[in-house]
Design a protein around this motif. Structure first.
Motif, PDB file in Angstrom:
ATOM      1  N   TRP A  98       0.832  -1.199   0.000  1.00  0.00           N
ATOM      2  CA  TRP A  98       0.000   0.000   0.000  1.00  0.00           C
ATOM      3  C   TRP A  98       0.865   1.246   0.000  1.00  0.00           C
ATOM      4  O   TRP A  98       1.837   1.337   0.746  1.00  0.00           O
ATOM      5  CB  TRP A  98      -0.897   0.017   1.235  1.00  0.00           C
ATOM      6  CG  TRP A  98      -1.909  -1.072   1.189  1.00  0.00           C
ATOM      7  CD1 TRP A  98      -1.752  -2.355   1.588  1.00  0.00           C
ATOM      8  CD2 TRP A  98      -3.225  -0.971   0.664  1.00  0.00           C
ATOM      9  NE1 TRP A  98      -2.892  -3.063   1.362  1.00  0.00           N
ATOM     10  CE2 TRP A  98      -3.813  -2.240   0.793  1.00  0.00           C
ATOM     11  CE3 TRP A  98      -3.972   0.060   0.106  1.00  0.00           C
ATOM     12  CZ2 TRP A  98      -5.113  -2.499   0.387  1.00  0.00           C
ATOM     13  CZ3 TRP A  98      -5.261  -0.209  -0.290  1.00  0.00           C
ATOM     14  CH2 TRP A  98      -5.822  -1.467  -0.155  1.00  0.00           C
ATOM     15  N   TRP A  99       0.517   2.220  -0.844  1.00  0.00           N
ATOM     16  CA  TRP A  99       1.142   3.540  -0.794  1.00  0.00           C
ATOM     17  C   TRP A  99       0.549   4.300   0.369  1.00  0.00           C
ATOM     18  O   TRP A  99      -0.660   4.258   0.595  1.00  0.00           O
ATOM     19  CB  TRP A  99       0.850   4.348  -2.066  1.00  0.00           C
ATOM     20  CG  TRP A  99       1.508   3.903  -3.315  1.00  0.00           C
ATOM     21  CD1 TRP A  99       0.886   3.427  -4.433  1.00  0.00           C
ATOM     22  CD2 TRP A  99       2.900   3.921  -3.630  1.00  0.00           C
ATOM     23  NE1 TRP A  99       1.806   3.139  -5.398  1.00  0.00           N
ATOM     24  CE2 TRP A  99       3.055   3.433  -4.933  1.00  0.00           C
ATOM     25  CE3 TRP A  99       4.036   4.294  -2.918  1.00  0.00           C
ATOM     26  CZ2 TRP A  99       4.292   3.315  -5.547  1.00  0.00           C
ATOM     27  CZ3 TRP A  99       5.262   4.168  -3.524  1.00  0.00           C
ATOM     28  CH2 TRP A  99       5.382   3.695  -4.811  1.00  0.00           C
ATOM     29  N   ILE A 100       1.373   5.007   1.103  1.00  0.00           N
ATOM     30  CA  ILE A 100       0.901   5.962   2.098  1.00  0.00           C
ATOM     31  C   ILE A 100       0.941   7.309   1.392  1.00  0.00           C
ATOM     32  O   ILE A 100       2.009   7.830   1.091  1.00  0.00           O
ATOM     33  CB  ILE A 100       1.786   5.976   3.360  1.00  0.00           C
ATOM     34  CG1 ILE A 100       1.814   4.602   4.009  1.00  0.00           C
ATOM     35  CG2 ILE A 100       1.272   7.024   4.344  1.00  0.00           C
ATOM     36  CD1 ILE A 100       2.784   4.474   5.158  1.00  0.00           C
ATOM     37  N   ARG A 101      -0.206   7.869   1.076  1.00  0.00           N
ATOM     38  CA  ARG A 101      -0.277   9.115   0.313  1.00  0.00           C
ATOM     39  C   ARG A 101      -0.146  10.296   1.261  1.00  0.00           C
ATOM     40  O   ARG A 101      -0.967  10.493   2.146  1.00  0.00           O
ATOM     41  CB  ARG A 101      -1.593   9.181  -0.460  1.00  0.00           C
ATOM     42  CG  ARG A 101      -1.681   8.080  -1.511  1.00  0.00           C
ATOM     43  CD  ARG A 101      -3.003   8.074  -2.296  1.00  0.00           C
ATOM     44  NE  ARG A 101      -3.414   9.409  -2.664  1.00  0.00           N
ATOM     45  CZ  ARG A 101      -4.588   9.942  -2.312  1.00  0.00           C
ATOM     46  NH1 ARG A 101      -5.450   9.285  -1.589  1.00  0.00           N
ATOM     47  NH2 ARG A 101      -4.900  11.164  -2.704  1.00  0.00           N
ATOM     48  N   LEU A 102       0.920  11.058   1.050  1.00  0.00           N
ATOM     49  CA  LEU A 102       1.204  12.234   1.887  1.00  0.00           C
ATOM     50  C   LEU A 102       0.968  13.515   1.105  1.00  0.00           C
ATOM     51  O   LEU A 102       1.166  13.554  -0.109  1.00  0.00           O
ATOM     52  CB  LEU A 102       2.657  12.194   2.375  1.00  0.00           C
ATOM     53  CG  LEU A 102       3.065  10.966   3.162  1.00  0.00           C
ATOM     54  CD1 LEU A 102       4.560  11.010   3.445  1.00  0.00           C
ATOM     55  CD2 LEU A 102       2.282  10.854   4.445  1.00  0.00           C
ATOM     56  N   GLU A 103       0.567  14.554   1.798  1.00  0.00           N
ATOM     57  CA  GLU A 103       0.411  15.864   1.170  1.00  0.00           C
ATOM     58  C   GLU A 103       1.794  16.405   0.813  1.00  0.00           C
ATOM     59  O   GLU A 103       2.716  16.349   1.621  1.00  0.00           O
ATOM     60  CB  GLU A 103      -0.289  16.815   2.130  1.00  0.00           C
ATOM     61  CG  GLU A 103      -0.660  18.132   1.506  1.00  0.00           C
ATOM     62  CD  GLU A 103      -1.476  18.976   2.470  1.00  0.00           C
ATOM     63  OE1 GLU A 103      -1.090  20.142   2.683  1.00  0.00           O
ATOM     64  OE2 GLU A 103      -2.473  18.456   2.990  1.00  0.00           O
ATOM     65  N   PRO A 104       1.976  16.911  -0.406  1.00  0.00           N
ATOM     66  CA  PRO A 104       3.309  17.369  -0.831  1.00  0.00           C
ATOM     67  C   PRO A 104       3.691  18.719  -0.234  1.00  0.00           C
ATOM     68  O   PRO A 104       3.443  19.771  -0.823  1.00  0.00           O
ATOM     69  CB  PRO A 104       3.200  17.439  -2.349  1.00  0.00           C
ATOM     70  CG  PRO A 104       1.765  17.696  -2.604  1.00  0.00           C
ATOM     71  CD  PRO A 104       1.012  17.016  -1.483  1.00  0.00           C
ATOM     72  N   ARG A 105       4.282  18.674   0.946  1.00  0.00           N
ATOM     73  CA  ARG A 105       4.835  19.897   1.540  1.00  0.00           C
ATOM     74  C   ARG A 105       5.962  19.556   2.470  1.00  0.00           C
ATOM     75  O   ARG A 105       6.158  18.453   2.858  1.00  0.00           O
ATOM     76  CB  ARG A 105       3.795  20.754   2.248  1.00  0.00           C
ATOM     77  CG  ARG A 105       3.032  20.088   3.364  1.00  0.00           C
ATOM     78  CD  ARG A 105       2.391  21.149   4.205  1.00  0.00           C
ATOM     79  NE  ARG A 105       1.012  20.835   4.510  1.00  0.00           N
ATOM     80  CZ  ARG A 105       0.390  21.352   5.530  1.00  0.00           C
ATOM     81  NH1 ARG A 105       0.997  22.204   6.308  1.00  0.00           N
ATOM     82  NH2 ARG A 105      -0.853  21.050   5.771  1.00  0.00           N
TER      83      ARG A 105
END
Length: 80
Positions: free
Chosen positions: A73-80
């Motif tokens: 599973w990818w852990i989707r993080l906010e790009p900042r």
């Protein structure tokens, strides 16, 4: 209320190195996990807290999870 998770910054020699690595991977989901957390729906909108040398050193906003082709599973993080 959103749930949060912690992740050890494995192989990060310093906090600055972890930060540079995260900034260089902004456009993609750099984090994976083997198993989808049971309460994953409640984690969207929460945070992933980074642990380095036994201390919480940073926070990445958590967008959710997405399955990869190999079953992880990818852990989707906010790009900042």
């Amino acid at each position: 209320m959103a749930l949060h998770i912690t992740k050890i910054a494995f192989r990060a020699e310093s906090v600055g190195r972890l930060r540079r690595w995260l900034e260089s991977h902004e456009s993609e989901a750099p984090m994976t996990t083997r198993y989808l957390p049971k309460r994953h729906a409640e984690m969207a909108g929460g945070s992933l807290y980074w642990i380095h040398e036994h201390a919480i050193v940073g926070r990445s906003p958590l967008l959710g999870f997405a399955q990869r082709d190999d079953g992880r599973w990818w852990i989707r993080l906010e790009p900042r």
